[in-house]
Enzyme design. Structure first.
Site, mmCIF file in Angstrom:
data_model
loop_
_atom_site.group_PDB
_atom_site.id
_atom_site.type_symbol
_atom_site.label_atom_id
_atom_site.label_comp_id
_atom_site.label_asym_id
_atom_site.label_seq_id
_atom_site.Cartn_x
_atom_site.Cartn_y
_atom_site.Cartn_z
ATOM 1 N N LYS A 183 -7.215 -19.966 24.216
ATOM 2 C CA LYS A 183 -8.452 -19.121 24.076
ATOM 3 C C LYS A 183 -8.196 -18.209 23.067
ATOM 4 C CE LYS A 183 -6.600 -17.260 27.756
ATOM 5 N NZ LYS A 183 -6.336 -16.349 28.784
ATOM 6 N N THR A 216 -14.080 -5.764 27.548
ATOM 7 C CA THR A 216 -13.557 -7.240 27.551
ATOM 8 C C THR A 216 -12.221 -7.154 28.344
ATOM 9 O OG1 THR A 216 -12.582 -6.762 25.394
ATOM 10 C CG2 THR A 216 -14.453 -7.872 25.209
ATOM 11 N N GLY A 218 -10.034 -8.158 30.904
ATOM 12 C CA GLY A 218 -9.979 -8.980 32.141
ATOM 13 C C GLY A 218 -10.415 -10.333 31.774
ATOM 14 N N THR A 219 -11.091 -10.782 30.614
ATOM 15 C CA THR A 219 -11.741 -12.087 30.338
ATOM 16 C C THR A 219 -10.806 -13.175 30.459
ATOM 17 O OG1 THR A 219 -11.027 -11.510 27.744
ATOM 18 C CG2 THR A 219 -13.326 -11.063 28.571
ATOM 19 N N GLY A 220 -9.585 -12.891 30.204
ATOM 20 C CA GLY A 220 -8.623 -14.067 30.594
ATOM 21 C C GLY A 220 -8.508 -14.231 31.987
ATOM 22 N N CYS A 221 -8.293 -13.230 32.709
ATOM 23 C CA CYS A 221 -8.028 -13.463 34.252
ATOM 24 C C CYS A 221 -9.304 -14.140 34.575
ATOM 25 C CB CYS A 221 -7.676 -12.386 34.922
ATOM 26 S SG CYS A 221 -6.453 -11.396 34.274
#
Ligand SMILES: Nc1ncnc2c1ncn2[C@@H]1O[C@H](COP(=O)(O)OP(=O)(O)OP(=O)(O)O)[C@@H](O)[C@H]1O
Ligand SMILES: Cc1ncc(CO)c(N)n1
Ligand SMILES: [Mg+2]
Length: 502
Positions: A183, A216, A218-221
């Site tokens: 990512k 932004t 928590g975008t990864g989770c």
């Protein structure tokens, strides 16, 4: 207890992750994403964090035995389609996870190797690296590291460009996971947010404009849980990854200006789709910019050039088409359905929506993204009631009155024309650029121009100066040609240049 009759199977995900007291990331994000995507989510908690929009104040690890108790409880009872992991803060906790996965094998495993929070707090230190590399990655279906995590897993290499991300994805793939998504949300100096996907053979770059927002956290989770949810519903990996990328994108765009907490990193709204259009509670994922280069297939032309519908669609997408409509006036139902199903698969793997002209039955049967209807086809409000709130509906309009009606009936966009004379449609009244302008002015919906448009006149269409004119739809300009790919590329370039001039 239920009997085996009348049971309805529900797609189920298990998340094994840490709690975020601020609820933007971790377990709380995972449950929200799955709920928003219509998937049940059970949760095994590995650690509890004291965390808010300012950062992580403290982390409390749960005893490995107790993590194991939770795993055993749910794995022995539920029938999970996918297990997704987030924060796995110690080698002992990874060890109990591995043991439970051996006792209760699962169908798919999504690993988000969470290590450092965006605020810089260590959520899982270097002690987990060797067990990740040696035992967890080899059994993963997909891993979704951000650039820092990819670097740590690869012994600290520098990842600063998309080229670096591609070689990192390749090296990580060699460690055993079936798919890798690196990512690029944290890549420095980029106007785009680029993620690199590698399946062992091919790379895909998933690009979207970077959204300027503080929200932004928590975008990864969210991305990893959305991938898990889509896989649980039966998607292929590439299509799950594309849906997840769009989900994050739409959530950030919707939540750009919301204010929750006082710190630098706010949470965003996972339930944007319920709120976007309150009158109708539509949760359309339609992006009007997808109308940019709209390719409409034609069975006669495919026959003339001896091309299958699948080959035509593949070439159109490769050449830059941003949405596809199958318009097969002469095809037999059975043959059309088979072709449509194959095209849905291709379009999904490329993140391009697929619409069906007129045939609501085919659209339902192949689970297309929507339909396009004309003024003498089924009325839009009836189409909406048959297709439900999530599907895209387009309608052909020649006049401002028709444009207004389309909006009232719940259409998503308008196709307006014929702008120029065309052989594709016999006895079709031409409305000219002036007619197109009038429709655009009267319409609250995005508009795509159609009729006799090709490379030589596309620029004149895009120059009419209507902010809701989003692109052009073409038939002959792509499909009545020796090479669909070459023509699509040329037209895409022309459109892009005229957009930049505007
Ligand atoms: N400002 C942004 N605009 C658009 N997309 C973004 C933005 N920031 C992140 N993304 C996307 O969000 C997804 C998650 O990527 P990111 O690199 O932020 O993960 P992460 O660092 O693990 O996130 P987290 O903050 O949850 O730890 C990716 O698809 C990325 O492209
Ligand atoms: C609990 C938890 N998991 C993951 C992340 C990464 O965003 C976070 N900040 N907190
Ligand atoms: Mg992350």
């Amino acid at each position: 207890m239920t009997t085996t009759e009348n049971v309805k199977k529900v797609a189920q995900v298990l998340t094994v992750a840490g709690s975020d007291s601020g609820a933007g990331a971790g377990i709380q994000a995972d449950i929200k994403v799955c709920a928003a995507r219509g998937v049940y989510c059970a949760s095994v908690i590995t650690a509890v964090t004291a965390q808010n929009t300012r950062g992580v104040q403290s982390v409390h690890l749960l005893p490995p035995d107790f993590v194991s108790e939770q795993l055993k409880s749910v794995l022995s009872d539920f029938d999970f389609d996918v297990v997704k992991t987030g924060m796995l803060p110690s080698p002992e906790i990874v060890e109990v996870l591995l043991r439970n996965l051996t006792d209760f094998p699962v169908r798919a495993l999504v690993i988000d190797p969470v290590m450092v929070s965006t605020s810089g707090h260590v959520l899982a230190g270097s002690s987990i690296l060797s067990i990740f590399r040696e035992r967890l990655l080899p059994i993963a279906d997909i891993i979704t590291p951000n650039v820092k995590e990819a670097s740590a897993l690869l012994g600290g290499i520098r990842i600063q460009t998309v080229e670096d991300m591609r070689s990192a994805a390749k090296s990580l793939h060699a460690m055993g996971p079936r798919f890798v998504l690196v990512k690029g949300g944290d890549l420095p100096d980029s106007s785009e947010s680029v993620d690199v996907y590698f399946d062992g053979k091919e790379f895909h770059e998933l690009r979207s404009p970077r959204i300027s927002t503080r929200n932004t956290h928590g975008t990864g989770c969210t991305l990893a849980s959305c991938i898990a949810a889509e896989l649980a519903k039966g998607s292929s990996m590439l299509s799950a990854v594309w849906v997840a990328k769009r989900f994050v994108d739409d959530a950030l765009e919707y939540s750009r200006d919301i204010a929750i907490g006082t710190g630098m990193q706010g949470p965003f709204d996972h339930f944007f789709s319920l709120k976007k259009n309150p009158q109708s509670s539509r949760c359309s994922t339609f992006n009007p910019d997808d109308l940019f280069l709209y390719a409409v297939t034609d069975s006669r032309m495919n026959k003339k050039w001896n091309r299958s519908i699948v080959d035509a669609v593949k070439a159109a997408i490769e050449g830059g088409s941003t949405i596809i409509q199958l318009r097969e006036k002469e095809a037999e139902t059975r043959e059309f359905l088979e072709g449509a199903k194959a095209c849905v698969e291709i379009c999904r793997s490329n993140g391009v929506s697929l619409l069906i002209n007129d045939r609501i039955d085919i659209a339902l049967a192949c689970d297309a993204d929507g339909v396009h209807v004309g003024q003498s086809d089924m009325p839009v409000d009836l189409v909406r009631s048959l297709l439900g709130p999530d599907k895209i509906i387009g309608v052909s309009c020649k006049t401002p009155e028709q444009a207004h009606q389309a909006w009232k009936d719940g259409a998503d966009y308008i196709g307006s024309g014929g702008v120029f004379p065309t052989n594709t449609k016999a006895n079709n009244r031409t409305i000219g650029l002036d007619g197109l302008k009038e429709v655009c002015k009267a319409s609250k919906l995005p508009v795509v121009a159609i009729g006799g448009i090709g490379i030589s006149n596309a620029e004149s269409v895009m120059r009419i100066d209507a902010p809701n004119l989003k692109g052009v739809a073409v038939v002959s300009a792509l499909f009545d040609q020796v090479c669909v790919l070459t023509q699509a590329k040329k037209l895409h370039k022309t459109l892009k240049e005229s957009k930049m001039e505007n």
